[in-house]
Design an enzyme around this catalytic site. Structure first.
Site, PDB file in Angstrom:
ATOM      1  N   ARG A  52       0.815  -1.210   0.000  1.00  0.00           N
ATOM      2  CA  ARG A  52       0.000   0.000   0.000  1.00  0.00           C
ATOM      3  C   ARG A  52       0.854   1.268   0.000  1.00  0.00           C
ATOM      4  O   ARG A  52       0.378   2.361  -0.289  1.00  0.00           O
ATOM      5  CB  ARG A  52      -0.974  -0.014   1.183  1.00  0.00           C
ATOM      6  CG  ARG A  52      -2.269   0.741   0.879  1.00  0.00           C
ATOM      7  CD  ARG A  52      -3.313   0.625   1.968  1.00  0.00           C
ATOM      8  NE  ARG A  52      -2.841   1.140   3.222  1.00  0.00           N
ATOM      9  CZ  ARG A  52      -2.558   0.418   4.309  1.00  0.00           C
ATOM     10  NH1 ARG A  52      -2.707  -0.890   4.292  1.00  0.00           N
ATOM     11  NH2 ARG A  52      -2.131   0.990   5.405  1.00  0.00           N
ATOM     12  N   TYR A 101     -16.555  17.628 -14.640  1.00  0.00           N
ATOM     13  CA  TYR A 101     -17.023  16.252 -14.544  1.00  0.00           C
ATOM     14  C   TYR A 101     -18.079  16.179 -13.441  1.00  0.00           C
ATOM     15  O   TYR A 101     -17.892  16.740 -12.360  1.00  0.00           O
ATOM     16  CB  TYR A 101     -15.813  15.367 -14.218  1.00  0.00           C
ATOM     17  CG  TYR A 101     -16.043  13.911 -14.428  1.00  0.00           C
ATOM     18  CD1 TYR A 101     -16.187  13.387 -15.709  1.00  0.00           C
ATOM     19  CD2 TYR A 101     -16.105  13.037 -13.349  1.00  0.00           C
ATOM     20  CE1 TYR A 101     -16.387  12.038 -15.900  1.00  0.00           C
ATOM     21  CE2 TYR A 101     -16.298  11.687 -13.538  1.00  0.00           C
ATOM     22  CZ  TYR A 101     -16.444  11.197 -14.820  1.00  0.00           C
ATOM     23  OH  TYR A 101     -16.641   9.861 -15.015  1.00  0.00           O
ATOM     24  N   ASP A 160      -7.837  19.799 -13.970  1.00  0.00           N
ATOM     25  CA  ASP A 160      -7.989  18.456 -14.548  1.00  0.00           C
ATOM     26  C   ASP A 160      -7.804  18.596 -16.056  1.00  0.00           C
ATOM     27  O   ASP A 160      -8.653  19.161 -16.746  1.00  0.00           O
ATOM     28  CB  ASP A 160      -9.395  17.944 -14.183  1.00  0.00           C
ATOM     29  CG  ASP A 160      -9.726  16.582 -14.787  1.00  0.00           C
ATOM     30  OD1 ASP A 160      -9.092  16.176 -15.770  1.00  0.00           O
ATOM     31  OD2 ASP A 160     -10.670  15.947 -14.275  1.00  0.00           O
ATOM     32  N   LYS A 164      -8.360   7.426 -19.456  1.00  0.00           N
ATOM     33  CA  LYS A 164      -8.686   7.942 -20.787  1.00  0.00           C
ATOM     34  C   LYS A 164      -7.463   7.869 -21.705  1.00  0.00           C
ATOM     35  O   LYS A 164      -7.010   6.795 -21.998  1.00  0.00           O
ATOM     36  CB  LYS A 164      -9.240   9.368 -20.650  1.00  0.00           C
ATOM     37  CG  LYS A 164     -10.305   9.522 -19.539  1.00  0.00           C
ATOM     38  CD  LYS A 164     -11.587   8.797 -19.811  1.00  0.00           C
ATOM     39  CE  LYS A 164     -12.543   8.735 -18.624  1.00  0.00           C
ATOM     40  NZ  LYS A 164     -12.843   9.973 -17.930  1.00  0.00           N
TER      41      LYS A 164
HETATM   42  C1  LIG Z   1     -13.400  10.320 -16.717  1.00  0.00           C
HETATM   43  C2  LIG Z   1     -13.034  11.613 -16.086  1.00  0.00           C
HETATM   44  C3  LIG Z   1     -12.848  11.715 -14.693  1.00  0.00           C
HETATM   45  C4  LIG Z   1     -13.023  10.541 -13.784  1.00  0.00           C
HETATM   46  O1  LIG Z   1     -12.045   9.574 -14.024  1.00  0.00           O
HETATM   47  P1  LIG Z   1     -12.253   8.026 -13.700  1.00  0.00           P
HETATM   48  O2  LIG Z   1     -10.945   7.431 -14.094  1.00  0.00           O
HETATM   49  O3  LIG Z   1     -13.420   7.553 -14.487  1.00  0.00           O
HETATM   50  O4  LIG Z   1     -12.514   7.948 -12.222  1.00  0.00           O
HETATM   51  C5  LIG Z   1     -12.468  12.937 -14.183  1.00  0.00           C
HETATM   52  N1  LIG Z   1     -12.310  14.020 -14.976  1.00  0.00           N
HETATM   53  C6  LIG Z   1     -12.495  13.956 -16.310  1.00  0.00           C
HETATM   54  C7  LIG Z   1     -12.307  15.179 -17.130  1.00  0.00           C
HETATM   55  C8  LIG Z   1     -12.866  12.753 -16.907  1.00  0.00           C
HETATM   56  O5  LIG Z   1     -13.057  12.699 -18.229  1.00  0.00           O
END
Ligand SMILES: *Cc1c(COP(=O)(O)O)cnc(C)c1O
Length: 421
Positions: free
Chosen positions: A87, A140, A212, A237
């Site tokens: 961890r 998001y 983000d 992504k």
């Molecule tokens: C998909 C996404 C998230 C969340 O990510 P996960 O890996 O699905 O938890 C956060 N911010 C953006 C811009 C996203 O496209």
């Protein structure tokens, strides 16, 4: 390094984003080359070219003296050069972190179990009861809910301001405001931040900025270089890139990342070594993939904008996009996500989507396969109609996340499906 030694130390990639000398990515190297080599030691156990999956929860010590030495290093707040328990660290995970840090031009990166784990851990650690934060509203949906509902239970207030309204953003600042949170580009309208303006406001008021940049990737945008304090990614992504693994990342300076790193072992949002390997493998082709995603996104956006059955297209690479100028100033490419409105009714929109042969109906983005979603049914389906209207999510709104298929094939497919409505 001897190929016979198969201990944690020999396997150990650098802990802090600084690659071992033989693999150190020089800043002059482009991101596409760094994504192949950075963060990895060239010589590994058994002369393996690839970073091994170190599938263990436990790391052992030669003797009690080694154990005592390990704790001594930790007591003096030095990053120990080996692992103790799963961890708290894993060599395969460290290699991903080191690579991501190099790609973002950062001192440190932390890999966590999902994009949302990156968002929630960062905000929980950067904020405390009595603090206030500002959020650009086109973010998001799970992030918005966490900030407005969950953080509130812990005494953190959040003000959502309209994306792109810098006067509203500055007006929302209070004496107890600690940070500004934004996404860029946003989902689904691809709004892009004016970084000099955002950073200027934050610095004048001594606020931290967290952005983000999942939709951009470090190959299209390095937000830390533009003055942002912390960058967040949904690694699920583009970075992992194959629609097969979930992870998130937080990237920034040692100063910003150390409290998070220290809390990760407590929060428990770690990545499995096998998932880390898939991410490392995916990152090797990031340069090639982003080139194609950028090209497909732009070609599809231009094609749709000219098409009589399309009412409007949102893509920052088009001069018609509200943030075309700021996006062009900060980004090397605009990725593969194109949002558009069909000039027709709901049934015609669904007919068009169902007639497509290449993109599959599904959520998410950033993988090699093209995905398409009617947004009123996907991601926003649980919202009441009024809320969807307020967000601009009409029944005709479609998001196409282009994969890495041939551009011509995608355009031909769109053309035949549009001809059917
Ligand atoms: C998909 C996404 C998230 C969340 O990510 P996960 O890996 O699905 O938890 C956060 N911010 C953006 C811009 C996203 O496209």
């Amino acid at each position: 390094m001897s190929s016979q030694s198969f201990n944690a130390r020999a396997e150990q990639p650098p802990l802090n984003g600084q690659a071992a000398p033989e693999a150190q990515a020089r800043p002059s190297l482009p991101g596409s080359t760094q994504s192949v080599h950075a963060g990895e030691r060239r010589f590994r156990a058994h002369d393996s070219l690839t970073v091994p999956i170190v599938q263990t929860a436990v790391y052992t010590f030669d003797d009690t003296a080694a154990l005592a030495g390990y704790y001594e290093e930790r007591m003096f707040w030095e990053e120990p050069e080996r692992e103790e328990y799963g961890r708290y660290g894993n060599p395969t995970v460290r290699a991903v972190e080191a690579k991501l840090a190099v790609l973002e031009g950062a001192q440190e990166a932390m890999l966590v179990s999902s994009g949302m784990a990156a968002v929630t851990a960062t905000l929980l650690l950067m904020l405390a009861s009595g603090d206030h934060m500002i959020l650009a509203d086109q973010c998001y949906h799970a992030t918005l809910t966490f900030c407005e509902k969950v953080l509130k239970r812990y005494g953190v207030e959040c003000t959502a301001v309209p994306c792109g309204d810098y006067a509203a953003l500055e007006a929302a600042i209070r004496p107890n405001t600690k940070l500004i949170y934004a996404e860029s580009p946003t989902n689904p309208f691809m709004r892009c931040l004016d970084y000099p303006r955002l950073v200027d406001i934050a610095r004048r008021h001594q606020l931290k900025t967290v952005v983000d940049t999942t939709f951009a990737t470090p190959l299209n945008l390095r937000a830390l270089n533009l003055g942002v304090d912390v960058v967040i990614h949904s690694v699920t992504k583009y970075l992992a890139g194959h629609n097969d693994v979930m992870a998130g990342a937080v990237v920034g300076s040692y100063e910003m990342l150390t409290p998070l790193r220290q809390a990760q072992g407590m929060l428990g949002c770690i990545v499995d070594p096998h998932a880390a390997y898939l991410i490392l493998r995916g990152l090797k082709t990031l340069g090639l993939r982003m080139e194609r995603h950028n090209a497909n996104g732009l070609a599809v956006a231009r094609f749709l904008e000219e098409h009589p059955k399309v009412r409007r297209v949102w893509y920052p690479g088009l001069a018609s996009h509200p943030d075309h100028a700021v996006a062009t100033a900060s980004m090397a490419g605009f990725s593969g996500v194109v949002t558009f409105e069909i000039d027709g009714d709901r049934e015609q929109t669904y007919q068009f989507i169902d007639a497509l042969r290449i993109p599959t109906v599904g959520p998410s983005l950033g993988g090699v396969e093209s995905l398409i979603s009617p947004l009123a049914l996907m991601g926003y389906a649980d919202l009441p109609q009024e809320e969807r209207d307020a967000l601009g999510i009409s029944d005709q709104l479609v998001r196409l996340c282009t994969g890495i298929e041939e551009t011509g094939d995608l355009l031909a497919d769109l053309s035949q499906a549009l001809a059917q409505i």
